[in-house]
Motif scaffolding. Structure first.
Motif, short mmCIF file in Angstrom:
data_model
loop_
_atom_site.label_atom_id
_atom_site.label_comp_id
_atom_site.label_asym_id
_atom_site.label_seq_id
_atom_site.Cartn_x
_atom_site.Cartn_y
_atom_site.Cartn_z
N PRO A 55 -10.00 -42.68 -42.71
CA PRO A 55 -10.85 -42.33 -41.78
C PRO A 55 -12.61 -42.16 -42.58
CG PRO A 55 -9.57 -40.45 -40.80
CD PRO A 55 -9.42 -41.13 -42.26
N VAL A 56 -12.43 -41.05 -43.39
CA VAL A 56 -14.01 -40.34 -43.69
C VAL A 56 -14.24 -41.19 -44.84
CG1 VAL A 56 -14.82 -38.48 -45.56
CG2 VAL A 56 -13.00 -37.85 -43.79
N CYS A 57 -13.21 -41.35 -45.93
CA CYS A 57 -13.95 -42.53 -46.70
C CYS A 57 -14.42 -43.82 -46.12
CB CYS A 57 -12.38 -43.13 -47.54
SG CYS A 57 -11.58 -41.65 -48.33
N VAL A 58 -13.85 -44.79 -45.03
CA VAL A 58 -14.66 -45.65 -44.48
C VAL A 58 -15.76 -45.55 -43.75
CG1 VAL A 58 -12.08 -46.47 -44.22
CG2 VAL A 58 -13.09 -45.34 -42.53
N GLY A 267 -17.55 -50.37 -48.44
CA GLY A 267 -16.28 -51.55 -49.48
C GLY A 267 -16.08 -53.17 -48.36
N ILE A 268 -16.02 -52.83 -46.35
CA ILE A 268 -16.11 -53.39 -45.71
C ILE A 268 -17.65 -54.97 -45.21
CG2 ILE A 268 -15.01 -55.47 -43.84
CD1 ILE A 268 -12.59 -53.62 -44.21
N GLY A 269 -18.17 -53.77 -44.66
CA GLY A 269 -19.66 -53.96 -44.61
C GLY A 269 -19.08 -53.70 -42.47
N VAL A 309 -12.19 -49.49 -53.97
CA VAL A 309 -10.07 -48.90 -53.71
C VAL A 309 -9.64 -49.42 -53.04
CG1 VAL A 309 -9.24 -46.81 -53.92
CG2 VAL A 309 -10.72 -47.76 -55.80
N ILE A 310 -11.03 -48.91 -51.64
CA ILE A 310 -10.54 -49.14 -49.63
C ILE A 310 -9.92 -50.58 -49.52
CG2 ILE A 310 -12.20 -49.17 -47.75
CD1 ILE A 310 -13.42 -46.93 -48.41
N LEU A 311 -10.37 -51.32 -50.41
CA LEU A 311 -10.31 -52.93 -49.84
C LEU A 311 -9.25 -53.34 -50.90
CD1 LEU A 311 -11.73 -55.06 -47.87
CD2 LEU A 311 -12.47 -55.90 -49.98
#
Length: 351
Positions: A55-58, A267-269, A309-311
């Motif tokens: 959750p922190v990363c996104v 990473g997604i939008g 990386v997240i995606l």
């Protein structure tokens, strides 16, 4: 024991007639897989990649900047420890604290509520970051604040729900995921049925898993066989904790105080309906509304590929900054900050 594990893995891999690509969505799974060396153990036949489970990363830079705005307005920031080191536009909450901002680390939303109770002359904003697992604890603190009629306690909500990014990844034409290891913690709240769109709309086999190495390996075998047989079903491999409909009381608590909203994912939008915000009747506790926060332009960290990386587009080691200018002691992006971040796990466990 080691020999038994190797035999189990060899038997599992012998049943595969092609390379398959599986994404573990949960950050805790990423850490468990890295720590146990499972990724290397099942390669190259099974390619395990990490998804948007931290959750922190996104949390998007636009949202992190809104926390900075609160600090600039003199509001005391209450947050989990990971968030203070997340860089955005050349600064962090940690550096803002060094410059005089009142930023405090708390260990739970209840701690945040108690802090506001003790200091009624100050205004406090709790940074609500998390998925469906953390959200009930945040609204639990909100419920206490409402009952006590606190006038100095606010929540800035960056809470997110997991189905949105799963749909995005499942439908992505370039990622081509063969199967998902679904998050155990989130699933205890929302239940197995919440993922049925993966089998009906996207025809992708998936399995809910626990976090012990034996959980992951046994569920990985069952998922791999489902992929080989083209069985697009959502399997509950964590029945000791996950029910079909999840936790009714936690879900009722969320529905009472929160409503879906559009949310930005790093990473997604923007993903429609993938966030959670306070309902209109509770807006007096909404920091974003009460302090007039706006969306400002922010600069992304140069060279950081955390979003990819997240995606699951690249592995951390494909980022030119990984292990060089970007380390846990000097993180350039949030994937190296959080304990659940993919870059942090790869770095810590030598992948």
């Amino acid at each position: 024991m080691k020999d038994e594990v190797i035999k189990f893995v060899e038997l599992m891999l012998s049943e595969l007639n092609r390379i398959i690509k599986i994404m573990e969505v949960c950050g805790t799974h990423t850490v468990a897989i890295s720590r146990a060396g499972i990724r290397g153990l099942v390669a190259p036949k099974i390619k395990l990649i990490s998804g948007p489970g931290c959750p922190v990363c996104v949390t998007d830079d636009k949202d992190i900047d809104k926390i900075f705005q609160l600090a600039e307005k003199g509001v005391t920031i209450l947050t989990f420890g990971d968030m203070v080191k997340v860089p955005c536009d050349g600064k962090t909450l940690y550096t803002m604290k060094a410059e005089g901002a009142d930023v405090r680390i708390v260990y739970s939303p209840i701690d945040a509520f108690k802090t506001a109770m003790k200091e009624p002359s100050k205004k406090f904003a709790f940074v609500g970051v998390g998925f469906e697992t953390t959200a009930p604890t945040i609204v639990g603190a909100l419920e206490l604040a409402i009952k006590q009629e606190l006038k100095n306690f606010y929540i800035i909500s960056f809470m997110k729900t997991m189905p949105g990014p799963l749909k995005f990844i499942a439908g992505h034409p370039e990622l081509k995921i063969d199967g998902f290891i679904l998050p155990g913690h989130v699933s205890t709240i929302i239940g197995r049925k919440a993922y049925e769109f993966l089998e009906t709309e996207y025809k992708i086999p998936s399995i809910i898993s626990g976090f012990e190495p034996q959980d992951i390996l046994v569920n990985l075998k069952e998922l791999s066989l489902a992929i080989m047989k083209n069985e697009a079903r959502v399997i509950n491999g964590y029945k000791r904790a996950v029910r079909e409909d999840g936790n009714p009381k936690a879900r009722e608590l969320l529905e009472r105080y929160l409503e879906p909203c559009d949310a930005y994912w790093r990473g997604i939008g923007k993903l429609e309906g993938s966030g959670l915000k306070l309902k209109k009747e509770y807006e007096k506790y909404d920091a974003e509304v009460q302090f007039g926060l706006v969306e400002r332009s922010v600069k992304e960290a140069r060279g950081c590929r955390c979003g990819e990386v997240i995606l699951g587009v690249i592995e951390p080691t494909n980022c030119p900054l990984f292990g060089k200018t970007c380390t846990p002691g000097n993180p350039v992006g949030p994937c190296m900050v959080s304990f659940e971040g993919t870059c942090s796990a790869y770095y810590k466990y030598g992948e």
